[in-house]
Design an enzyme around this catalytic site. Structure first.
Site, PDB file in Angstrom:
ATOM      1  CE  LYS A 125      44.984  43.156  46.340  1.00  0.00           C
ATOM      2  NZ  LYS A 125      44.784  42.746  47.755  1.00  0.00           N
ATOM      3  CG  ASN A 126      48.559  41.408  48.220  1.00  0.00           C
ATOM      4  OD1 ASN A 126      47.586  42.157  48.327  1.00  0.00           O
ATOM      5  ND2 ASN A 126      48.451  40.107  48.002  1.00  0.00           N
ATOM      6  CB  CYS A 129      36.900  36.886  53.717  1.00  0.00           C
ATOM      7  SG  CYS A 129      38.327  35.984  53.181  1.00  0.00           S
ATOM      8  NE  ARG A 155      42.365  35.634  54.317  1.00  0.00           N
ATOM      9  CZ  ARG A 155      42.601  36.492  53.339  1.00  0.00           C
ATOM     10  NH1 ARG A 155      41.621  36.878  52.565  1.00  0.00           N
ATOM     11  NH2 ARG A 155      43.806  36.969  53.148  1.00  0.00           N
ATOM     12  CG  ASP A 212      46.754  35.993  46.267  1.00  0.00           C
ATOM     13  OD1 ASP A 212      45.879  35.367  46.890  1.00  0.00           O
ATOM     14  OD2 ASP A 212      47.329  37.002  46.743  1.00  0.00           O
ATOM     15  NE  ARG A 260      39.071  44.170  48.009  1.00  0.00           N
ATOM     16  CZ  ARG A 260      39.307  43.177  48.853  1.00  0.00           C
ATOM     17  NH1 ARG A 260      38.488  42.160  48.935  1.00  0.00           N
ATOM     18  NH2 ARG A 260      40.365  43.196  49.645  1.00  0.00           N
TER      19      ARG A 260
END
Ligand code: UD1
Length: 420
Positions: A22-23, A117, A122, A307, A399
């Site tokens: 994803k990233n 968030c 951030r 993560d 997501r």
């Protein structure tokens, strides 16, 4: 809202095919804005964040089509709008990555500030300072970054004060079309950045220092179309490695890239799992032996990724002994702690560190989390727990994890999605 119901206690055995990252896919998709020619990306995962990014790019004029196998055709003959609206940026922070390419190609961009968030404040100061050093004038107005570079962007020497993945990506994708040479110092070294560099080079960019913290970019007048395959997701790989270890199972992570997951596998292996790098992927198993407590500290790559912090904490919560887990990247990334506590885990947070004292068994409970990785840590805990766990707010998982339940069920997990 959908939830996931897990009846835990079953060792997971089988093969899980690792999806594209994803990233990596998100910044790669943004980079296609840099050319008026088509770019083909393959191995793009089917995720909510990818759908959100597609909507954002379409708003800028991208014609995006894809096939069922995850091959995307992205073509932006003209930039039809240089504004990224709050409605979409607030849903997905990676939206701010359009700032650099839009500014480089159109000399102007108006991008909503993402705001805070669940995992922290951030800020985007490093993105802004870097683009300003390249000659952009940026004002904050009505919650938006309004950036213009009437003479175009100019190469600059930029020393980033904090290692930031997003800022490195934003500045790289601006510098490739800038006039002259840009040097990015203290750049992030994540494999997803190397993947972005590979695409940019395939599009005609000239970049030195791939994989290091000093990137030198010689700007070009224009870039052209290219094809690129998204690298395997190292966080998904690590998450399923924990699934094998936490349930005492045996899983082949097909297509995983051992080189990018060394720092993730190291504590999982020290905790007692056996890890074999095979030609077809990585095999992770734990047969019989218990889990040992191991201390872990998150760091920028090549360190242990933030993560994976929540997932390793779930594993440590049933260890023999204790583990100190220290978070150094985000200031508020322990929201899973009280939820794991509801399942019987014994965890105390002191500032940026969590002391996890292992318990013999977790017990199923209704839980929920406020971000993607925290949510998946609760799924992992549920797989190991006695009884039934219901993980609410599943949209976080959608997501970032492609076909999560199907992949777990194929390895023998008792997991189902409950639609409400
Ligand atoms: C990316 C990842 C995210 C991961 C994070 C850290 C994507 C889409 N997301 O997020 O999953 O958790 O890297 O590995 O790739 N910072 C500043 N000023 C800035 C920018 C960042 O102070 O202008 C700080 C952040 O608050 C944080 C640290 O730098 O403390 C690292 O953040 P960063 O690497 O920028 O994270 P993202 O790129 O947003």
């Amino acid at each position: 809202m959908d939830s996931i119901l897990i009846r835990g206690g079953k060792p997971l055995n089988g093969t899980i095919t690792i999806s594209g990252a994803k990233n990596a896919a998100l910044p790669l998709m943004v980079a296609t804005l840099l050319t008026d020619e088509p770019v083909i990306l393959s191995n793009v995962p089917d995720l909510m964040d990818i759908a959100t990014m597609t909507a954002l790019l379409r708003g800028h004029g991208t014609v995006a089509t894809h096939q069922a196998d995850g091959t995307w055709h992205l073509h932006t003959p003209d930039i039809t709008s240089t504004t990224a609206h709050y409605d979409i940026v607030r849903k997905m922070r990676a939206s701010v990555l359009v700032l650099g390419p839009l500014l480089a190609r159109e000399r102007q961009a108006t991008v909503s500030l993402p705001g805070g968030c669940a995992i922290g404040t951030r800020p985007v100061n490093i993105h802004i300072e870097g683009l300003a050093a390249m000659g952009a004038q940026i004002e904050i107005e009505g919650g938006y970054m309004k950036a213009v570079a009437p003479q175009g962007l100019k190469g600059a020497k930029i020393n980033m004060s904090t290692v930031s993945v997003g800022a490195t990506e934003n500045l790289l994708t601006a510098a490739v079309l800038a006039d002259g040479t840009t040097v990015l110092e203290n750049a992030a070294r994540e494999p997803e950045i190397a993947d972005l560099i590979d695409l940019l080079v395939a599009m005609g960019a000239e970049i030195e220092g791939r994989g290091t913290d000093r990137l030198t970019v010689h700007g070009k007048d224009r870039l052209h179309g290219a094809s690129h395959r998204v690298l395997p997701d190292r966080i998904e790989t690590g998450t399923f490695a924990v699934a094998a270890a936490i349930t005492g199972g045996d899983i082949l992570l097909a297509g995983a890239d051992p080189e990018t997951v060394e720092a993730i596998m190291e504590p999982i292996s020290r905790a007692g799992a056996t890890i074999d790098n095979l030609p077809e992927g990585i095999r992770v198993r734990r047969n019989g032996a218990g889990i040992l407590g191991v201390d872990v500290m998150t760091q920028p790559y090549p360190g242990f990724p933030t993560d994976m912090q929540a997932q390793i904490m779930a594993l440590m919560s049933i260890s023999h002994g204790a583990a100190m887990i220290t978070e150094t990247i985000f200031e508020n990334r322990f929201m899973h702690v009280p939820e794991l506590g509801r399942m019987g885990a014994n965890i105390n947070v002191h500032g940026g560190s969590a002391l996890v004292r292992g318990v013999p068994k977790l017990k199923g409970a209704p839980v929920m989390a406020t971000d993607l990785r925290a949510s998946v840590s609760l799924v992992l805990a549920g797989l190991a727990a006695e009884g039934e766990t219901r993980v609410n707010r599943v949209y976080h998982l959608d997501r970032g994890y492609e076909r999560l339940e199907a992949k777990l069920v194929a390895c023998g997990a008792d997991v189902e999605r409950v639609r409400e």
